[in-house]
Design an enzyme around this catalytic site. Structure first.
Site, PDB file in Angstrom:
ATOM      1  CG  HIS A   1      -4.116  -5.958  -0.024  1.00  0.00           C
ATOM      2  ND1 HIS A   1      -2.822  -6.700   0.509  1.00  0.00           N
ATOM      3  CD2 HIS A   1      -4.738  -6.640  -0.432  1.00  0.00           C
ATOM      4  CE1 HIS A   1      -3.106  -7.878   0.416  1.00  0.00           C
ATOM      5  NE2 HIS A   1      -4.297  -8.003  -0.139  1.00  0.00           N
TER       6      HIS A   1
ATOM      7  CB  THR B   1       4.550 -11.997  -1.028  1.00  0.00           C
ATOM      8  OG1 THR B   1       3.398 -12.220  -0.096  1.00  0.00           O
ATOM      9  CG2 THR B   1       4.571 -13.200  -2.223  1.00  0.00           C
ATOM     10  CB  SER B   2       5.042 -14.143   4.013  1.00  0.00           C
ATOM     11  OG  SER B   2       4.006 -13.709   4.522  1.00  0.00           O
TER      12      SER B   2
ATOM     13  CB  VAL C   1      -1.079  -0.201   1.444  1.00  0.00           C
ATOM     14  CG1 VAL C   1      -1.817  -1.173   1.010  1.00  0.00           C
ATOM     15  CG2 VAL C   1      -0.184   0.000   2.721  1.00  0.00           C
TER      16      VAL C   1
HETATM   17  C1  BV8 Z   1     -10.758 -11.149   1.915  1.00  0.00           C
HETATM   18  C2  BV8 Z   1      -3.617  -3.542   3.692  1.00  0.00           C
HETATM   19  C3  BV8 Z   1     -13.181 -11.737   1.637  1.00  0.00           C
HETATM   20  C4  BV8 Z   1      -3.611  -3.047   5.326  1.00  0.00           C
HETATM   21  C5  BV8 Z   1      -3.323  -5.912   4.151  1.00  0.00           C
HETATM   22  C6  BV8 Z   1      -8.716 -17.544   1.938  1.00  0.00           C
HETATM   23  C7  BV8 Z   1      -9.335 -16.729   0.843  1.00  0.00           C
HETATM   24  C8  BV8 Z   1      -9.730 -15.478   1.266  1.00  0.00           C
HETATM   25  C9  BV8 Z   1      -9.600 -15.003   2.617  1.00  0.00           C
HETATM   26  C10 BV8 Z   1      -8.837 -15.706   3.480  1.00  0.00           C
HETATM   27  C11 BV8 Z   1      -8.389 -16.978   3.151  1.00  0.00           C
HETATM   28  N1  BV8 Z   1      -7.868 -17.367   4.580  1.00  0.00           N
HETATM   29  C12 BV8 Z   1      -7.932 -16.416   5.126  1.00  0.00           C
HETATM   30  C13 BV8 Z   1      -8.550 -15.280   4.849  1.00  0.00           C
HETATM   31  C14 BV8 Z   1      -8.767 -14.307   5.350  1.00  0.00           C
HETATM   32  C15 BV8 Z   1      -7.661 -12.914   5.346  1.00  0.00           C
HETATM   33  C16 BV8 Z   1      -6.156 -13.583   5.359  1.00  0.00           C
HETATM   34  O1  BV8 Z   1      -5.691 -13.846   4.382  1.00  0.00           O
HETATM   35  N2  BV8 Z   1      -5.431 -13.985   6.430  1.00  0.00           N
HETATM   36  C17 BV8 Z   1      -4.145 -14.203   6.585  1.00  0.00           C
HETATM   37  C18 BV8 Z   1      -3.704 -13.536   7.796  1.00  0.00           C
HETATM   38  C19 BV8 Z   1      -4.498 -15.774   7.122  1.00  0.00           C
HETATM   39  N3  BV8 Z   1      -7.643 -12.233   4.115  1.00  0.00           N
HETATM   40  C20 BV8 Z   1      -8.632 -11.112   4.216  1.00  0.00           C
HETATM   41  O2  BV8 Z   1      -9.050 -10.775   5.058  1.00  0.00           O
HETATM   42  C21 BV8 Z   1      -8.716 -10.605   2.709  1.00  0.00           C
HETATM   43  N4  BV8 Z   1      -9.798 -10.095   2.512  1.00  0.00           N
HETATM   44  O3  BV8 Z   1     -10.527 -12.253   1.885  1.00  0.00           O
HETATM   45  O4  BV8 Z   1     -12.124 -10.718   1.675  1.00  0.00           O
HETATM   46  C22 BV8 Z   1     -13.550 -12.270   2.826  1.00  0.00           C
HETATM   47  C23 BV8 Z   1     -14.463 -11.266   3.702  1.00  0.00           C
HETATM   48  C24 BV8 Z   1     -15.064 -11.761   4.845  1.00  0.00           C
HETATM   49  C25 BV8 Z   1     -14.518 -12.942   5.438  1.00  0.00           C
HETATM   50  C26 BV8 Z   1     -13.867 -13.715   4.874  1.00  0.00           C
HETATM   51  C27 BV8 Z   1     -13.174 -13.354   3.459  1.00  0.00           C
HETATM   52  C28 BV8 Z   1      -7.981  -9.088   2.947  1.00  0.00           C
HETATM   53  C29 BV8 Z   1      -6.369  -9.063   3.207  1.00  0.00           C
HETATM   54  C30 BV8 Z   1      -5.986  -7.939   3.018  1.00  0.00           C
HETATM   55  C31 BV8 Z   1      -5.649  -7.300   4.442  1.00  0.00           C
HETATM   56  N5  BV8 Z   1      -4.517  -6.128   4.119  1.00  0.00           N
HETATM   57  N6  BV8 Z   1      -2.642  -4.903   3.794  1.00  0.00           N
HETATM   58  C32 BV8 Z   1      -2.400  -2.797   5.898  1.00  0.00           C
HETATM   59  O5  BV8 Z   1      -1.354  -2.996   5.142  1.00  0.00           O
HETATM   60  O6  BV8 Z   1      -2.272  -2.336   7.066  1.00  0.00           O
HETATM   61  S1  BV8 Z   1      -2.671  -7.630   4.250  1.00  0.00           S
HETATM   62  C33 BV8 Z   1      -0.848  -7.131   4.474  1.00  0.00           C
HETATM   63  O7  BV8 Z   1      -0.372  -8.266   4.331  1.00  0.00           O
HETATM   64  C34 BV8 Z   1      -0.166  -6.240   3.444  1.00  0.00           C
HETATM   65  O8  BV8 Z   1      -1.008  -5.872   2.362  1.00  0.00           O
HETATM   66  C35 BV8 Z   1       1.068  -7.160   3.063  1.00  0.00           C
HETATM   67  O9  BV8 Z   1       1.555  -6.730   1.956  1.00  0.00           O
HETATM   68  C36 BV8 Z   1       0.308  -8.418   2.998  1.00  0.00           C
HETATM   69  C37 BV8 Z   1       0.938  -9.545   3.016  1.00  0.00           C
HETATM   70  O10 BV8 Z   1       1.989  -9.795   3.600  1.00  0.00           O
HETATM   71  P1  BV8 Z   1       3.556  -9.913   2.746  1.00  0.00           P
HETATM   72  O11 BV8 Z   1       3.559  -8.867   1.947  1.00  0.00           O
HETATM   73  O12 BV8 Z   1       3.703 -11.131   2.340  1.00  0.00           O
HETATM   74  O13 BV8 Z   1       4.534  -9.222   3.953  1.00  0.00           O
HETATM   75  P2  BV8 Z   1       5.161 -10.158   4.887  1.00  0.00           P
HETATM   76  O14 BV8 Z   1       5.877  -9.463   5.989  1.00  0.00           O
HETATM   77  O15 BV8 Z   1       4.456 -11.409   5.447  1.00  0.00           O
HETATM   78  O16 BV8 Z   1       6.356 -10.980   4.024  1.00  0.00           O
HETATM   79  C38 BV8 Z   1       7.401 -10.309   3.273  1.00  0.00           C
HETATM   80  C39 BV8 Z   1       8.229 -11.330   2.763  1.00  0.00           C
HETATM   81  O17 BV8 Z   1       9.308 -10.526   2.143  1.00  0.00           O
HETATM   82  C40 BV8 Z   1       9.160 -12.366   3.835  1.00  0.00           C
HETATM   83  O18 BV8 Z   1       8.759 -13.764   2.958  1.00  0.00           O
HETATM   84  C41 BV8 Z   1      10.367 -11.791   3.797  1.00  0.00           C
HETATM   85  O19 BV8 Z   1      11.272 -13.057   3.566  1.00  0.00           O
HETATM   86  C42 BV8 Z   1      10.441 -11.429   2.271  1.00  0.00           C
HETATM   87  N7  BV8 Z   1      11.747 -10.362   2.237  1.00  0.00           N
HETATM   88  C43 BV8 Z   1      12.067  -9.614   3.099  1.00  0.00           C
HETATM   89  N8  BV8 Z   1      13.058  -8.724   2.446  1.00  0.00           N
HETATM   90  C44 BV8 Z   1      13.102  -9.039   1.344  1.00  0.00           C
HETATM   91  C45 BV8 Z   1      12.198  -9.935   1.228  1.00  0.00           C
HETATM   92  N9  BV8 Z   1      12.059 -10.196  -0.249  1.00  0.00           N
HETATM   93  C46 BV8 Z   1      12.574  -9.746  -1.011  1.00  0.00           C
HETATM   94  N10 BV8 Z   1      13.472  -8.848  -0.947  1.00  0.00           N
HETATM   95  C47 BV8 Z   1      13.870  -8.535   0.207  1.00  0.00           C
HETATM   96  N11 BV8 Z   1      14.908  -7.119   0.387  1.00  0.00           N
END
Ligand code: BV8
Length: 238
Positions: free
Chosen positions: A119, A189-190, A103
């Site tokens: 997002h 992304t994780s 974002v």
């Molecule tokens: C929804 C905005 C329908 C806000 C964010 C299955 C299907 C559908 C939904 C779900 C499902 N299972 C679970 C769900 C529910 C939920 C979900 O996914 N929960 C998770 C925690 C299990 N999903 C939702 O709620 C979504 N909505 O599905 O609507 C619905 C409606 C009602 C009821 C049910 C379903 C909405 C999800 C959006 C949430 N909003 N962001 C904000 O930013 O504050 S998500 C947030 O996490 C960010 O956007 C972020 O980008 C995103 C994902 O995380 P990552 O980007 O992967 O970041 P992370 O730190 O985890 O990983 C970073 C990676 O980079 C690591 O691997 C690291 O090793 C690596 N890295 C580090 N340095 C580097 C690198 N890689 C390369 N170079 C580097 N230098």
């Protein structure tokens, strides 16, 4: 060797999708979400902050958390990874689509066109309850968060919170691009958050994961490149 293999795949690919997550912006100085030490959520739990319930429960805390992130993002710049993607898009118009979970607006800032911001964008806000004529007729009353002087409606960050639907048109475009592409680069992304992570499992193309450590999408990859966005993407996309 594998970088050269992926470079060959990229040269041969008519349509490429880049699915990025917080790691894409890590080398710009933006904390990721789940990295233990620096992760934004190392200190907070997503459920406590990135949900509508949390905002309605404590608007000031959630608003201020996003205001802090907005200020932080305003001070950082796109890194070599963002710039390499935008330069590739410039050289090959229409061949690469960016779908980002981030974002922070850094892909857009680097010059990438048509970014699918799954997002939303932390730099923008909108009315918490569907705006009414009174809200539209005046500027919000400054506050944490700003509000409508007439009906008390609150401004909220224009990001997708947990439990909220992604913008249908953006998600549909990302799903279409993923289904049609020859190659998907999954960068920083994780792979924990759906439906965004699901795009890497809904593609007919080859999948290349770029991440310094293991992710939940490694099993979906044809190749995993252990490295960072700012070092590997310039090599892959030159
Ligand atoms: C929804 C905005 C329908 C806000 C964010 C299955 C299907 C559908 C939904 C779900 C499902 N299972 C679970 C769900 C529910 C939920 C979900 O996914 N929960 C998770 C925690 C299990 N999903 C939702 O709620 C979504 N909505 O599905 O609507 C619905 C409606 C009602 C009821 C049910 C379903 C909405 C999800 C959006 C949430 N909003 N962001 C904000 O930013 O504050 S998500 C947030 O996490 C960010 O956007 C972020 O980008 C995103 C994902 O995380 P990552 O980007 O992967 O970041 P992370 O730190 O985890 O990983 C970073 C990676 O980079 C690591 O691997 C690291 O090793 C690596 N890295 C580090 N340095 C580097 C690198 N890689 C390369 N170079 C580097 N230098």
């Amino acid at each position: 060797m594998t970088v050269d293999v992926v470079r060959g795949w990229l040269r041969a690919a008519d349509r490429v999708v880049l699915l990025s997550g917080a790691g894409m912006s890590a080398e710009s100085g933006v904390p990721t979400f789940r990295d233990a030490q620096t992760g934004l959520w190392a200190k907070f739990r997503p459920e406590d902050l990135a949900t509508e319930d949390a905002f309605r429960r404590d608007p000031r805390m959630v608003w201020d958390w996003y205001a802090m992130r907005r200020e932080m993002v305003a001070k950082v710049s796109p890194n070599a990874g963002h710039l390499a993607v935008a330069a590739f898009q410039q050289r090959h118009p229409g061949r690469l689509t960016v779908a980002t979970q981030n974002v922070d607006g850094l892909h857009q800032g680097a010059g990438s066109p048509g970014v699918l911001a799954l997002h939303g964008n932390v730099a923008e806000d909108k009315w918490l309850d569907a705006s009414r004529p009174c809200c539209l007729a005046q500027t919000p009353v400054p506050g944490h968060p700003p509000s409508c002087a007439t009906c008390g409606n609150l401004r909220r960050p224009a990001v997708v919170w947990f439990g909220e639907m992604l913008p249908a048109d953006v998600l549909a475009a990302a799903e279409e691009a993923a289904a049609a592409c020859d190659l998907m680069l999954v960068v920083g992304t994780s792979g924990v958050v759906y439906p965004a992570a699901g795009l890497a499992r809904a593609t007919r193309g080859r999948v290349v994961v770029v991440n310094p450590v293991a992710s939940e999408l490694d099993d979906a990859a044809d190749v995993v490149l252990r490295g960072t966005a700012a070092t590997l993407l310039p090599q892959l996309l030159e």
